[in-house]
Design an enzyme around this catalytic site. Structure first.
Site: not given
Ligand SMILES: Cc1cc2nc3c(=O)[nH]c(=O)nc-3n(C[C@H](O)[C@H](O)[C@H](O)COP(=O)(O)OP(=O)(O)OC[C@H]3O[C@@H](n4cnc5c(N)ncnc54)[C@H](O)[C@@H]3O)c2cc1C
Ligand SMILES: NC(=O)c1ccc[n+]([C@@H]2O[C@H](COP(=O)([O-])OP(=O)(O)OC[C@H]3O[C@@H](n4cnc5c(N)ncnc54)[C@H](O)[C@@H]3O)[C@@H](O)[C@H]2O)c1
Length: 465
Positions: A56, A119, A186-187, A192, A449
């Site tokens: 963000k 871990g 395109a998820g 984003e 407003h």
């Molecule tokens: C690019 C992107 C943008 C996103 N934007 C948003 C958003 O705007 N809003 C939103 O709500 N969600 C968003 N998400 C999703 C959100 O980031 C996740 O849902 C959230 O961080 C999940 O948290 P979690 O508690 O599952 O674990 P995580 O935050 O994934 O934490 C897991 C932790 O475990 C650690 N770990 C894993 N295995 C081990 C091990 N063996 N030993 C020690 N440590 C370990 C990892 O290093 C990690 O730090 C986004 C995701 C992505 C990829």
């Molecule tokens: N603003 C937010 O809250 C935010 C932002 C980023 C991520 N997230 C979370 O992270 C999760 C993961 O995001 P993501 O974008 O990786 O997954 P996603 O599941 O949202 O989208 C993945 C897309 O990739 C496509 N895809 C998968 N394999 C493919 C292939 N071989 N060829 C062509 N298309 C293919 C799927 O059809 C799907 O449309 C999201 O589901 C969301 O919950 C949230």
């Protein structure tokens, strides 16, 4: 495992320091329990380091670039500008560092021990933590929580691994604007990044196997998002099956795919894979603890977030919870209450979300698609954003507000907004839903407003279909 070495005993032992896990640590340590969190890399998990917040941050900078590009439209003359990606990245890094510092302070203040180590379980309830210098510690907990999250899926497509594609982790560290970025998926992540990178000046092509972007949403949403992206010059290649990849991301890449039965090749400089997630459950000895997995490799939990092993809980994405930080945080509440003897379940909870394109798309509750598939009769209120005076004042009128109301009552079933301030206006409707307020109470409310939420009066005063 050396039988001579006795594991250190904690009241609560947590693997992974993500959103839900760290809240559990701080809460129970703050109440005087002995708590340890084992985290291999990211203090505070993905959200503050490599996911929500840094993305963000970068999206906001891209929006500034977009506005600078549009400066003449606002009567501001800017003749020349260039994007300095190292500076964009530094700004993001400063924000991340600030968040990490805040986390470390909270660990200190609560008394929870943060062990930076990788871990894995080496016996029932026994975790081996391997520190960066190779030192090993054996730990056990009266209760254990697993919150290891997920990582980006990289499908086994010929040439894909050799192409060393970017994931969101590397894309957030770019110090150059890619000349032509091809995005697979395109998820949420794909869309984003697509808009942000386009706004920095990349050519962007987004490939997805489905016919629509974020294909689970209603058609008016996907159509709105598709035209937004296309209007900004992003190319969408939908209904496409990727056959192979050649080259190396960062230099040149060729993606060969078949679209509607016709083979074509895309050429770009960088490849970003945003094609869903894989749970971090492999090679961490979960079988030794008796923790079962689902077919897709997530930890099997019940609605109280208990795993199949007594005293072992799972939170966040690894537990198969919807993939949002606020849901992982809610998993914290569920486990906290259950550890304190309550019976808190995940069933039926609200799952709001906001996609941070500009303008945003936000939704809570049912889509029209879902209502139709479940045979639920509804009235639909829908207005274009031109009905929202705040949007008119900003001249940012793309999009719409819509709300499904149960046909035979005034109960709100679902709300979606595609437009400026969508995430904020959704929260207003969500709170009304939490309070079981009829939609009429929003229609009759005195809302300041001109604010975006004032648009709810226009929405609910319109004729429902
Ligand atoms: C690019 C992107 C943008 C996103 N934007 C948003 C958003 O705007 N809003 C939103 O709500 N969600 C968003 N998400 C999703 C959100 O980031 C996740 O849902 C959230 O961080 C999940 O948290 P979690 O508690 O599952 O674990 P995580 O935050 O994934 O934490 C897991 C932790 O475990 C650690 N770990 C894993 N295995 C081990 C091990 N063996 N030993 C020690 N440590 C370990 C990892 O290093 C990690 O730090 C986004 C995701 C992505 C990829
Ligand atoms: N603003 C937010 O809250 C935010 C932002 C980023 C991520 N997230 C979370 O992270 C999760 C993961 O995001 P993501 O974008 O990786 O997954 P996603 O599941 O949202 O989208 C993945 C897309 O990739 C496509 N895809 C998968 N394999 C493919 C292939 N071989 N060829 C062509 N298309 C293919 C799927 O059809 C799907 O449309 C999201 O589901 C969301 O919950 C949230």
């Amino acid at each position: 495992m050396d039988p001579q070495v006795q594991p250190e005993v904690y009241d609560l032992l947590i693997l992974g320091s993500g959103a839900g896990a760290k809240l559990l640590a701080w809460t129970f340590a703050g109440q005087g329990q002995r708590v340890a969190v084992v985290e291999r890399k990211y203090v505070g998990g993905a959200c503050p380091n490599i996911a929500c917040l840094p993305s963000k941050n970068v999206i906001h900078t891209a929006q500034i670039a977009h506005n600078v590009r549009r400066s003449e439209e606002f009567g501001v003359s800017i003749d020349n500008f260039r994007i300095n990606m190292p500076a964009v990245r530094d700004r993001k890094r400063r924000m991340v560092q600030g968040l990490v510092d805040t986390h470390l302070a909270l660990y200190k203040q609560s008394g929870a021990e943060l062990i930076m180590a990788s871990g894995r379980f080496v016996g029932p309830r026994v975790l081996e933590a391997t520190l960066a210098d190779g030192t090993k510690r054996l730990l056990t907990g009266k209760n254990i929580v697993i919150g290891t999250g997920t990582h980006a899926a990289i499908e086994n497509i010929p040439g894909m691994a050799a192409a060393q594609p970017l994931t969101h982790v590397e894309a957030l560290e770019l110090d150059v604007v890619p000349e032509h970025l091809i995005i697979l998926g395109a998820g949420y992540v794909g869309l984003e990044f697509a808009q942000a990178m386009r706004r920095f000046g990349s050519q962007v092509t987004v490939v997805d196997r489905n016919e629509r972007v974020i294909h689970g949403e209603d058609e008016d949403t996907t159509e709105g998002l598709q035209s937004l992206l296309e209007d900004e010059g992003i190319k969408l290649v939908l209904n496409a099956k990727v056959k192979s990849v050649a080259g190396v991301s960062g230099q040149s890449v060729r993606v060969t795919l078949s679209q509607n039965g016709v083979e074509r090749t895309l050429e770009g400089t960088h490849l970003l894979v945003a094609a869903g997630r894989v749970p971090n459950t492999k090679d961490i000895g979960l079988d030794l603890v008796g923790v079962e997995l689902t077919e897709r490799g997530y930890i099997k939990v019940n609605e109280r977030l208990e795993t199949s092993a007594p005293g072992v809980w799972a939170v966040g994405e690894v537990a198969g919870s919807p993939q949002f930080t606020h849901i992982s945080e809610d998993d914290f509440r569920v486990v906290r209450d259950n550890l304190l003897g309550g019976n808190h379940v995940t069933t039926g909870r609200q799952v709001p979300f906001c996609l941070f394109t500009d303008p945003e798309f936000a939704r809570i509750g049912m889509t029209e698609k879902e209502a139709r598939s479940k045979g639920i009769a509804y009235r639909l209120f829908k207005v274009p954003m031109t009905h929202v005076l705040r949007a008119r004042s900003l001249m940012e009128t793309r999009g719409f507000l819509k709300c499904l109301v149960e046909r035979d009552s005034d109960r709100i079933l679902g709300f979606a907004a595609f437009g400026v301030g969508a995430g904020e206006i959704m929260a207003c409707v969500q709170i009304a839903m939490l309070g079981r307020m009829p939609y009429t109470s929003l229609r009759e409310a005195i809302l300041a407003h001109p604010t975006i939420p004032e648009g709810l009066i226009a929405l609910f005063s319109s004729a429902a279909s």
